[in-house]
Design a protein around this motif. Structure first.
Motif, short mmCIF file in Angstrom:
data_model
loop_
_atom_site.label_atom_id
_atom_site.label_comp_id
_atom_site.label_asym_id
_atom_site.label_seq_id
_atom_site.Cartn_x
_atom_site.Cartn_y
_atom_site.Cartn_z
N ILE A 144 0.76 -1.12 -0.02
CA ILE A 144 0.21 -0.17 0.00
C ILE A 144 0.97 1.27 0.11
O ILE A 144 0.60 2.34 -0.88
N TYR A 145 1.89 1.26 0.72
CA TYR A 145 2.79 2.32 1.10
C TYR A 145 3.57 2.70 -0.28
O TYR A 145 3.67 4.05 -0.55
N VAL A 146 3.78 1.74 -1.32
CA VAL A 146 4.62 2.06 -2.40
C VAL A 146 4.02 2.95 -3.21
O VAL A 146 4.26 3.97 -3.71
N PRO A 147 2.92 2.85 -3.86
CA PRO A 147 1.79 3.76 -4.53
C PRO A 147 1.74 4.91 -3.97
O PRO A 147 1.59 6.07 -4.57
N ALA A 148 1.29 5.01 -2.61
CA ALA A 148 1.16 6.36 -1.98
C ALA A 148 2.32 7.04 -2.08
O ALA A 148 1.98 8.43 -2.17
N LEU A 149 3.42 6.48 -1.80
CA LEU A 149 4.98 7.33 -1.90
C LEU A 149 4.79 7.75 -3.44
O LEU A 149 5.27 9.12 -3.53
N ALA A 150 4.61 7.07 -4.21
CA ALA A 150 4.66 7.70 -5.76
C ALA A 150 3.70 8.73 -6.08
O ALA A 150 4.12 9.61 -6.53
N PHE A 151 2.51 8.55 -5.64
CA PHE A 151 1.50 9.20 -5.92
C PHE A 151 1.68 10.79 -5.37
O PHE A 151 1.38 11.91 -5.88
N SER A 152 2.43 10.68 -3.91
CA SER A 152 2.66 11.97 -3.35
C SER A 152 3.83 12.77 -4.08
O SER A 152 3.78 13.75 -4.23
N ASN A 158 -0.50 14.62 0.40
CA ASN A 158 0.06 13.93 1.28
C ASN A 158 -0.26 12.30 1.23
O ASN A 158 -1.21 11.98 0.95
N LEU A 159 0.67 11.48 1.24
CA LEU A 159 0.36 10.02 1.07
C LEU A 159 -0.59 9.43 2.36
O LEU A 159 -1.11 8.30 1.94
N HIS A 160 -0.50 9.72 3.47
CA HIS A 160 -1.57 9.37 4.38
C HIS A 160 -2.90 9.69 4.07
O HIS A 160 -4.07 9.38 4.79
N LEU A 161 -2.99 10.86 3.13
CA LEU A 161 -4.31 11.07 2.81
C LEU A 161 -4.94 10.21 1.65
O LEU A 161 -6.02 9.83 1.47
N ILE A 165 -8.06 6.36 0.79
CA ILE A 165 -8.82 6.59 -0.33
C ILE A 165 -8.77 5.27 -1.17
O ILE A 165 -9.74 4.72 -1.57
N VAL A 166 -7.80 5.01 -1.50
CA VAL A 166 -7.54 4.00 -2.56
C VAL A 166 -7.55 2.62 -1.96
O VAL A 166 -8.21 1.42 -2.63
N CYS A 167 -7.34 2.33 -0.70
CA CYS A 167 -7.66 1.22 0.15
C CYS A 167 -9.16 0.93 0.09
O CYS A 167 -9.63 -0.31 0.12
N ILE A 168 -9.80 1.80 0.29
CA ILE A 168 -11.51 1.67 0.65
C ILE A 168 -11.83 1.10 -0.79
O ILE A 168 -12.79 0.18 -0.90
N VAL A 169 -11.20 1.61 -1.81
CA VAL A 169 -11.59 1.17 -3.39
C VAL A 169 -11.53 -0.43 -3.37
O VAL A 169 -12.34 -1.15 -3.64
N CYS A 170 -10.52 -0.72 -3.00
CA CYS A 170 -9.94 -1.94 -3.08
C CYS A 170 -10.49 -3.17 -2.14
O CYS A 170 -11.31 -4.14 -2.37
N ALA A 396 -3.66 0.68 8.78
CA ALA A 396 -3.40 1.38 9.85
C ALA A 396 -1.72 1.03 10.14
O ALA A 396 -1.10 1.70 10.32
N LEU A 397 -1.40 -0.14 9.55
CA LEU A 397 0.08 -0.62 9.62
C LEU A 397 0.96 0.18 8.55
O LEU A 397 2.28 0.04 8.94
N VAL A 398 0.42 0.80 7.77
CA VAL A 398 1.20 1.48 6.67
C VAL A 398 2.13 2.70 7.38
O VAL A 398 3.22 3.05 7.20
N PHE A 399 1.61 3.48 8.47
CA PHE A 399 2.60 4.32 9.32
C PHE A 399 3.76 3.71 9.62
O PHE A 399 4.65 4.66 9.94
N LEU A 400 3.82 2.30 9.97
CA LEU A 400 5.24 1.98 10.21
C LEU A 400 6.17 1.82 9.13
O LEU A 400 7.22 1.66 9.48
N VAL A 401 5.55 1.63 7.94
CA VAL A 401 6.56 1.25 6.77
C VAL A 401 7.49 2.32 6.56
O VAL A 401 8.47 1.77 6.08
#
Length: 604
Positions: A144-152, A158-161, A165-170, A396-401
């Motif tokens: 999950i973190y990887v594309p959020a980083l790229a999108f940011s 902000n990647l945590h925003l 959103i994307v995970c809810i779709v999935c 929730a675990l994305v914050f640790l990655v």
């Protein structure tokens, strides 16, 4: 420095991908001829899936955003030695088709870990299921973190925003549509992934004057390295670690992984499943090679102006999105198509993980805990709740990655904690009929604890700066504008292994973790079995052993029973028989009470 971000057309393309993925889930939930309201349909697709969508789903599942972003960054930063991992893919596919898959297909089990109950006992099955769940909970947040980083990087959001959103779709389309929605969205996402990668690298190569110029610049920069034959296991990447070590990593990821087996069993025959595996191997070989070559194109593009050194990006894993926005930002919709491909790879891996974890949790943890049969209506509801719950946990675990090092190493290091023990458990069951349940339990636990200690200890040593090696040299001689070159290299990308006085196990290449875990599991299992009474191999049914070893075993005892079905399996077979009767051309007799089959009152 001018920073190029998404324009409105890019957002439209990206939003269209998310919308179409959601609509696929809605279709299979409400409009398809067969609704996803039974265990068989939700987890196995009624075992009527086609080879093409299953092949595309497997490719998308195993090529996540980690590969799309991490592999180019690896080539750019450390050179091409990791590229040789593609050599082991073919050997892994052959091993699966001959050794592992025939056993699982003949048993027709819904959960891979049900095999461990049939071969050993319920405790070993529970151990395997828990290890798998831990593995996926460690892996999906990175995905999950990887594309959020790229999108940011390409939007400034902000990647945590964007992550929730994307995970809810999935979670939405996985929950509604089951495995059919997962497989067909994977197919869509695989096409987008290939298109985005191919277009970017072709355009990038054209701008540089052709493949020859790309190779020449990488040769000058000392990036081309394929045959480092050093046998030292503490060197992070050598020919032996990337081919031999990665063979076991991929074998664990594909042969005994619930996501892999679940999709193969959704096909109608073993032959079709084997063909699908080789199609998957070809697809993975191609996309991995494309990603690695993209890394060479990126290096050639920034040959005289390293974006990490001048502060244009924070981490090496942002190289690819920065490259895309730099060279294609002026082309309408192309950045949006590229980001759709990156997110597609991530969504497919996440949806596959959610669906497979749902199957394992329901079949191995929840169903055995019930003292009475679970109706299909209740089972469908429970599985949907499971998908939502584990999806929220992963978000929730994305914050640790984001506190980890480079993505390729972080992902494989964490996966190695559980991959070796799982491969060891199944390999003991398939190859060594003498191993008993006590030995398997001891081997699985010992392996997980040992490799977990090594992996987490290594990550801690990296964060403390005890394990450091500089990346390959970069240049900023061709940069324009004002910038400050740091006196010391950034520590965030330094995840190589040195040969200093650091504790030896922490210096081992992470690509050997799965091999170490498997060997420890098998050795401990064999030793404990020896002291607690070995199994009689004549009493282990041949259906539970790989066909490869049948010729070397003593004759099977006449008293050996075929693996017994669980109550759930008996109920499932009864339902399938009822469905066949309902669609039979002789169904006209059923209109008469005299010929009606007896049914119970459960809601199926």
């Amino acid at each position: 420095m001018t920073i190029v971000y998404f324009d409105w057309l890019d957002y439209v393309v990206f939003g269209a991908m998310l919308l179409l993925s959601s609509l696929i889930g809605v279709y299979f939930a409400f409009f398809a001829s067969k609704k996803q309201n039974t265990t068989s349909e939700y987890l196995m697709g009624g075992k009527t899936m086609g080879m093409f969508p299953i092949s595309m789903s497997l490719i998308a599942s195993y090529i996540s955003g980690i590969s799309l972003l991490g592999l180019p960054a690896e080539m750019y930063t450390y050179g091409t030695q990791l590229w040789t991992i593609v050599l082991s893919e073919w050997a892994v596919s052959l091993t699966i088709a001959i050794i592992y898959l025939p056993v699982f297909y003949n048993l027709q089990i819904t959960s891979t870990y049900e095999y461990l109950r049939l071969r050993f006992n319920q405790k070993v099955r529970l151990l395997g299921s828990v290890i798998f769940i831990i593995k996926m909970l460690l892996y999906i947040p990175i995905v999950i973190y990887v594309p959020a980083l790229a999108f940011s990087q390409v939007t400034g959001v902000n990647l945590h925003l964007i992550t929730p959103i994307v995970c809810i779709v999935c979670i939405f389309y996985t929950t509604l549509g089951g495995i059919k929605a997962v497989v067909w969205t994977d197919t869509l996402q695989t096409v987008l992934m290939y298109f985005g990668v191919v277009f970017v690298l072709v355009y990038g190569t054209w701008r540089l004057g052709g493949i020859g110029n790309v190779i020449d610049l990488n040769k000058k920069g000392d990036r081309l390295e394929f045959f480092n034959m050093d046998l030292d296991p503490t060197i992070r990447h050598t020919f032996w670690s990337t081919v031999f070590g990665n063979y076991f990593s991929w074998l664990a990821s594909c042969s005994v992984n619930q996501a892999m087996v679940q999709r193969c069993l959704a096909l109608s025959s073993l032959k079709r499943a084997r063909i699908t595996i080789f199609i998957m191997a070809a697809g993975i070989f191609i996309i991995v090679s494309l990603c690695c070559y993209t890394g060479l194109v990126i290096y050639a593009t920034f040959y005289n102006c390293d974006p990490l050194t001048i502060g244009a990006i924070r981490k090496s894993d942002q190289l690819l999105p920065y490259f895309v926005m730099t060279i294609t930002g002026s082309i309408p919709a192309l950045p949006g198509i590229f980001m759709s491909g990156v997110f597609s790879a991530a969504l497919s891996s996440m949806s596959t993980g959610l669906n497979s974890m749902c199957g394992v949790i329901f079949e191995d943890l929840i169903r055995p805990a019930y003292n009475k049969p679970i109706t299909e209506k209740n089972a469908s509801f429970i599985m949907k709740i499971i998908v939502v719950a584990i999806g929220a946990t992963c978000v929730a675990l994305v914050f640790l990655v984001e506190h980890m090092g480079a993505l390729i190493q972080a992902g494989k290091s964490l996966a190695g904690i559980t991959a070796g023990s799982l491969l060891g458990l199944f390999s003991m069951g398939l190859f060594l009929p003498w191993i008993n349940a006590t030995g398997a339990l001891a081997g699985g636990i010992s392996s997980t604890l040992l490799v977990g200690w090594i992996s987490l200890g290594t990550q801690a040593a990296i964060m403390r700066g005890e394990i450091i090696i500089l990346p390959k040299a970069v240049s900023v001689d061709g940069c324009e504008g004002n910038f400050t070159v740091p006196k010391e290299p950034s520590m965030s990308t330094e995840t190589e292994f040195d040969r200093s006085g650091t504790f030896f196990p922490y210096r081992l290449s992470y690509l050997y973790y799965t091999f170490i875990g498997m060997i420890v599991c098998v050795l401990v299992g064999a030793l404990v079995s020896y002291f607690t009474r070995l199994n009689d191999p004549t009493m282990i049914h041949r259906d539970l052993l790989t066909p490869v070893i049948h010729r070397w075993l003593p004759p099977q005892s006449v008293h050996c029973r075929r693996p017994r079905l669980t109550q759930h399996e008996i109920e499932l077979h009864a339902r399938e028989l009822d469905e066949l009767r309902a669609h039979s051309p002789y169904n006209k007799f059923n209109s008469s009470p005299e010929f009606s089959p007896r049914r119970n009152n459960n809601n199926y």
